[in-house]
Design a protein around this motif. Structure first.
Motif, short mmCIF file in Angstrom:
data_model
loop_
_atom_site.label_atom_id
_atom_site.label_comp_id
_atom_site.label_asym_id
_atom_site.label_seq_id
_atom_site.Cartn_x
_atom_site.Cartn_y
_atom_site.Cartn_z
N GLU A 90 1.12 -1.06 0.08
CA GLU A 90 -0.02 0.46 0.10
C GLU A 90 0.92 1.59 -0.23
O GLU A 90 1.00 2.33 -0.74
CB GLU A 90 -0.47 0.12 0.83
N VAL A 94 1.24 4.18 -2.31
CA VAL A 94 0.62 5.81 -1.34
C VAL A 94 2.25 6.56 -2.18
O VAL A 94 2.15 7.65 -2.79
CB VAL A 94 1.12 6.19 -0.23
N ARG A 97 1.45 7.78 -5.83
CA ARG A 97 0.65 8.42 -5.65
C ARG A 97 1.61 9.61 -5.66
O ARG A 97 1.40 11.08 -6.16
CB ARG A 97 -0.33 8.81 -5.41
N PHE A 104 -4.18 13.82 -2.55
CA PHE A 104 -4.96 13.29 -1.76
C PHE A 104 -6.31 13.78 -1.09
O PHE A 104 -5.71 15.00 -0.44
CB PHE A 104 -3.16 13.16 -0.37
N SER A 105 -7.24 13.61 -0.90
CA SER A 105 -8.09 13.74 -0.16
C SER A 105 -7.71 13.47 1.83
O SER A 105 -6.49 13.05 1.76
CB SER A 105 -9.49 13.08 -0.45
N ASP A 107 -9.07 11.39 3.36
CA ASP A 107 -9.18 10.09 3.70
C ASP A 107 -7.84 9.38 3.61
O ASP A 107 -7.67 9.01 4.02
CB ASP A 107 -10.70 9.73 3.59
N ASP A 108 -7.36 10.03 2.74
CA ASP A 108 -6.28 9.35 2.10
C ASP A 108 -5.38 9.38 2.62
O ASP A 108 -4.31 9.14 3.06
CB ASP A 108 -6.59 10.04 0.61
N ARG A 111 -5.35 8.11 5.59
CA ARG A 111 -5.20 6.29 5.49
C ARG A 111 -3.48 6.38 5.55
O ARG A 111 -3.14 5.48 5.92
CB ARG A 111 -5.60 5.87 4.44
#
Length: 135
Positions: A90, A94, A97, A104-105, A107-108, A111
């Protein structure tokens, strides 16, 4: 000025690099010896960069996570579990990205920070507490 989610994720990735590097180096040296880096990157298309004043390569977070992923069965599986393997995967996403400047929101970002904190906690890195504070 408030920090953006993108900046928050970038800072977490920097802390992840700092926290994972000692663990990574210790475990790989235990498994492969002093010249572990030669074994680890022998099939890589591009070599790692080396600074003139260091006898170690420049390991950014992408390289650290790639090494952990590729050396999982030989080295890290004996220390970390399936959940940590998933975190490595994961966090590689990240990092990609972030490197490609995707937004990134909230929430993102949360996380990403939570995953980084969990992996740092799993290797007993002190940087975990700073990432936790950032959440």
């Amino acid at each position: 000025m408030a920090i953006t989610n993108y900046e928050r994720v970038g800072k977490a990735l920097e802390l992840l690099k700092e926290g994972l590097r000692p663990f990574l180096e210790r475990e790989l040296e235990t498994r492969y010896g002093k010249y572990w880096i030669t074994k680890v990157v022998e099939n890589w298309k591009h070599e790692l960069s080396w600074s003139e004043d260091e006898d170690q390569p420049h390991l950014d977070v992408a390289a650290i996570l790639r090494i952990m992923w590729e050396q999982w069965n030989e080295v890290f599986r004996q220390i970390l579990g399936h959940a940590e393997r998933s975190l490595v995967s994961e966090l590689r996403e990240v990092r990609n990205r972030w490197a490609h400047q995707r937004p990134f929101s909230t929430d993102d970002a949360y996380r990403a920070l939570d995953s980084a904190a969990r992996l740092l906690t799993a290797v007993s890195a002190p940087e975990a507490s700073e990432v936790e504070r950032m959440k």
